[in-house]
Design a protein around this motif. Sequence first.
Motif, mmCIF file in Angstrom:
data_model
loop_
_atom_site.group_PDB
_atom_site.id
_atom_site.type_symbol
_atom_site.label_atom_id
_atom_site.label_comp_id
_atom_site.label_asym_id
_atom_site.label_seq_id
_atom_site.Cartn_x
_atom_site.Cartn_y
_atom_site.Cartn_z
ATOM 1 N N GLN A 278 6.099 40.477 -12.761
ATOM 2 C CA GLN A 278 5.968 41.689 -13.554
ATOM 3 C C GLN A 278 6.695 42.823 -12.846
ATOM 4 N N ALA A 279 7.516 43.534 -13.575
ATOM 5 C CA ALA A 279 8.172 44.700 -12.996
ATOM 6 C C ALA A 279 7.125 45.781 -12.749
ATOM 7 N N ALA A 280 7.341 46.563 -11.675
ATOM 8 C CA ALA A 280 6.439 47.685 -11.421
ATOM 9 C C ALA A 280 6.570 48.691 -12.549
ATOM 10 N N LEU A 281 7.811 48.910 -12.968
ATOM 11 C CA LEU A 281 8.054 49.804 -14.105
ATOM 12 C C LEU A 281 9.123 49.168 -14.989
ATOM 13 N N VAL A 300 17.186 54.470 -22.837
ATOM 14 C CA VAL A 300 17.183 54.091 -21.419
ATOM 15 C C VAL A 300 16.438 52.772 -21.235
ATOM 16 N N ASN A 301 17.108 51.815 -20.613
ATOM 17 C CA ASN A 301 16.492 50.547 -20.233
ATOM 18 C C ASN A 301 16.567 50.421 -18.730
ATOM 19 N N LEU A 302 15.425 50.181 -18.109
ATOM 20 C CA LEU A 302 15.425 50.162 -16.651
ATOM 21 C C LEU A 302 14.207 49.400 -16.156
ATOM 22 N N SER A 303 14.425 48.603 -15.098
ATOM 23 C CA SER A 303 13.294 47.950 -14.459
ATOM 24 C C SER A 303 13.272 48.321 -12.991
ATOM 25 N N VAL A 304 12.070 48.534 -12.478
ATOM 26 C CA VAL A 304 11.893 48.723 -11.047
ATOM 27 C C VAL A 304 10.951 47.628 -10.583
ATOM 28 N N ASN A 305 11.424 46.793 -9.646
ATOM 29 C CA ASN A 305 10.586 45.694 -9.178
ATOM 30 C C ASN A 305 9.633 46.166 -8.098
ATOM 31 N N PRO A 306 8.540 45.441 -7.918
ATOM 32 C CA PRO A 306 7.668 45.771 -6.792
ATOM 33 C C PRO A 306 8.454 45.680 -5.486
ATOM 34 N N GLY A 307 8.217 46.587 -4.583
ATOM 35 C CA GLY A 307 8.902 46.548 -3.299
ATOM 36 C C GLY A 307 10.355 46.960 -3.377
ATOM 37 N N GLU A 308 10.672 47.796 -4.351
ATOM 38 C CA GLU A 308 12.063 48.206 -4.517
ATOM 39 C C GLU A 308 12.122 49.717 -4.767
ATOM 40 N N ILE A 309 13.097 50.370 -4.137
ATOM 41 C CA ILE A 309 13.335 51.780 -4.437
ATOM 42 C C ILE A 309 14.597 51.876 -5.276
ATOM 43 N N ASP A 472 7.476 49.114 1.283
ATOM 44 C CA ASP A 472 7.278 47.893 2.061
ATOM 45 C C ASP A 472 5.938 47.235 1.768
ATOM 46 N N THR A 473 4.984 48.001 1.226
ATOM 47 C CA THR A 473 3.719 47.367 0.858
ATOM 48 C C THR A 473 3.754 46.868 -0.586
ATOM 49 N N GLY A 474 4.917 46.882 -1.205
ATOM 50 C CA GLY A 474 5.043 46.267 -2.518
ATOM 51 C C GLY A 474 5.055 47.232 -3.684
ATOM 52 N N LEU A 475 5.163 48.515 -3.377
ATOM 53 C CA LEU A 475 5.203 49.514 -4.439
ATOM 54 C C LEU A 475 6.618 49.590 -5.020
ATOM 55 N N GLY A 476 6.702 49.762 -6.323
ATOM 56 C CA GLY A 476 7.989 50.042 -6.939
ATOM 57 C C GLY A 476 8.185 51.547 -6.976
ATOM 58 N N VAL A 477 9.360 52.016 -6.578
ATOM 59 C CA VAL A 477 9.592 53.459 -6.502
ATOM 60 C C VAL A 477 10.826 53.831 -7.308
ATOM 61 N N LEU A 478 10.697 54.851 -8.133
ATOM 62 C CA LEU A 478 11.856 55.416 -8.806
ATOM 63 C C LEU A 478 12.117 56.772 -8.172
#
Lengths: 526, 362
Positions: A278-281, A300-309, A472-478
């Motif tokens: 599941q994508a974080a966002l 706008v189409n966009l995915s942010v994965n867990p652990g990704e900025i 690094d703890t698995g958060l997705g960040v935009l």
Amino acid sequence: MALLELSGLTKRFGSFTALDNISLGIERGEVHCLLGENGAGKSTLCNLIFGVHKPDAGTMQLGGTPLHPRGPAEAIERGIVMVHQHFSLVPNMSVAENLMLGRAKAVLKPQDIIVRMGQLAAEYGLQVDPNVLIEDLSVGERQRVEIIKCLLGDPQLLVLDEPTAVLQPDEIDALLDICRQLTVRGKSVILVTHKLGEIGRVADRTTVLRQGKIIETVAMEGADIRSLVRSMVGRDVQSAGSVLAATVDMEEEAAAHPAAGHASDANGAPLVPEATGQAALRLSDLVYRDADGVIKLDGVNLSVNPGEIVGVAGVEGNGQTELGWILAGLASPASGSIFVGGRNLDGCTPQQITEAGVGIVPEDRHAVACIKELSLAENLFLGSINKFSRFGLLDKSARRKAAETMMREFDVRASSSDVPMSGLSGGNQQKAVLARELSLDPLLFLLAAQPTRGLDVGAIEAVYGRIRAARDTGLGVLLISSELEELMAVSDRIVVIYRGKLVGELKAGSFSREAIGSMMSGHEHV
Amino acid sequence: MKTSKLTSSGPRSWSDLVPLQVLVPILSTVVALGIGLLIIAATGGSVTEAIEAFWDGMAGSDYNIGASLNRAISLGLVGLGFIFANRANLTNVGGEGQLAIGGMIATAVALHGAGSLPFGLAFLVPLAAGAIAGGVWGGLAGFLKAKRGTNEVISTLLLSFIALPIVYWSVESFHLLRKPITDLSSLPESPEIPDPTKLPLLFPDNGSPLHIGLLLAVLAVVVVWLVLKHSTLGLRLKAVGLNETASRRAGLRTSFYIILAMVVSGGLGGLGGAIMILGQQFYLTSDFSSGYGFDGLVVGLLSRGSAVGVVIGALLFGFLRSGSINMEITAHVPSAVVLICQGLIVIFIAGSAIFTNRKANR
């Protein structure tokens, strides 16, 4: 003989010493930068020179005669002008009318102003249409009007208080050029900034202030930027590489990344990466129209994965602000969907969005992130005060304890958790906002919009550290930012937004200023 | 800029100002009354007679003290309502209308059925009805503010100008509250409310009209003080008032709190109106509110958001009003003189804020 000679200047506000025994000379024809963290005394020094405040001790001399301005008017008479951070223009009046304000005596002579504007345009390249209304100008153009206003009287010394904080990169270049032009014509410029890159490009000499004292004044030829940072912060900055890259746009830092810009798609097809769980966002076909019906976000189409900025690059005003508002639940999209951790958040209230695990560090700290009149503790638990409610009454001691724990954990520095938010420095305010948002439980996704705007190097470093640690703890960040260097230093992936559309994407290792810059300006990528 | 901001708006506890805060109202009152006496002397009145009548009216007998306190009750409730809404940065200037509507509905309920209720419900139900009616009247302005952004200063004021004619209409119309005409001197007013609906007196033996409304008012003071100072609701109201966007982001239902603040504010005013009717007047006249709502607003304004300040202001204005009425009747000094004094007190206290704040900022 220096143009402006300051000796032993001291200024106190109550028990707080803002400036302590400052002695400094400003030469004719130099750009003199004042560098320092928030609260180091830069603005206070400018205000003393410009007559806004009076010094408690010490003397000033301008061109060999004593200077004791009792107000800005006297300073202007002596040939000192100042451009403040906040402009003093009347939005619904024309440029020429604004320039005549406070200058016209009895009879308005617009022709004179227009002639003078023509001269200034010729001398410094300060082009502005005199008949256009201020409200129709961009921020950069408004600042140009402020500068023209200052130059009308042919001053000797121009004081610019953090003039670049509000500008786009190309506008910054133009402003720095103007500074150089001024010195060529024998005028002196005092430039307040905490962007180190600008200093390297424009300053003849730099004075570093810390806690109201002059740490050093250095000639910039052959100076080491890193040593300036050290004197500004008072210690070696950790992870100097990335912070410097973000604050010093030194060319070698940018060049270190191979310029292999690869935009995955410029034809409008979705930029969704291969789904890994599941994508974080996930944003799907997000469209937003403003009150006038103008499209601000265009599919706008966009995915942010867990652990990704994921960084969002773009010239301001291309839909980033609106995207931030939608994610915060403060605006609703015309169409499209938002998913966080697979859960659909369409039409959710800010509270539901928070409960779904979305942390928001909004772009506008004072208008959205915190209530500056309330105390630090009240702000830290603004949305969660029910935790401290007993029969509707507030358990202030429990809240104070929780606030102090949070302050320690996130290094928020304040004399107590009861001080009003407005008494904190920008960096500590932002750390408090981060502390609140990162303490949410659950937390799946964090939006950080312009998280380091107006912060000094030390605080920027702390903010980056927090965001990386959370990633690094698995958060997705935009990460939405107008600072390219910041995006390149922190992001794992950068998408570029232009007129409400995502027009390109680059992965870490292939970031290049040129490629991103050209996509930001709407040109097809290299 | 930044450093100066830091120091000039830094945390400053109110306790630094306490001596001034006590001193200023006392001095203001003394000076204002002195000017009042000068006016009386200058217009050829007898100063001693005026003072005597004034003092007698305020506190010359158990009856007069009770009447003064009764006046203070309604003023205080309106004032409390004002500071409650003001915590959410809303300025409720419609106390007069909320008070009038509350009094009218309380009269209607007292006349139509409440009289036969047992256990004190006979007066509690009309009181509650009055409070609810005032709450609805205030809530209307809150609703307009929350949903349409209508400035509450304007809407509460205009709602007062609607409320007062409604009360007038109700006592003019036989279908509504007007009592039947029995002789030529029958005025347009409601019949007297039944005895069980009248508020019980606190000291029935010594002739004081002081009624249990005082206890309700004290209770209201404590509750409002607790809510504003020590409750999560008070903090939320404050947050919404200071920054609506940030509050919304933090998950507060801002519209709800805006409406709630105005409902409670109007409700306190409505309760004040109900207490006026059930406590001492016993029948509704078209102008029974006679400026109490506006005086209550001034009480709220002068208290600077403090419940204790409301108590002091309400007592001051309640006693002044009693004194002035008696002064007019027995010493033939126009009560306008006291109105002038009230105005002067307001100007002095409000004006002193400039100096106390400047001192604090230094």
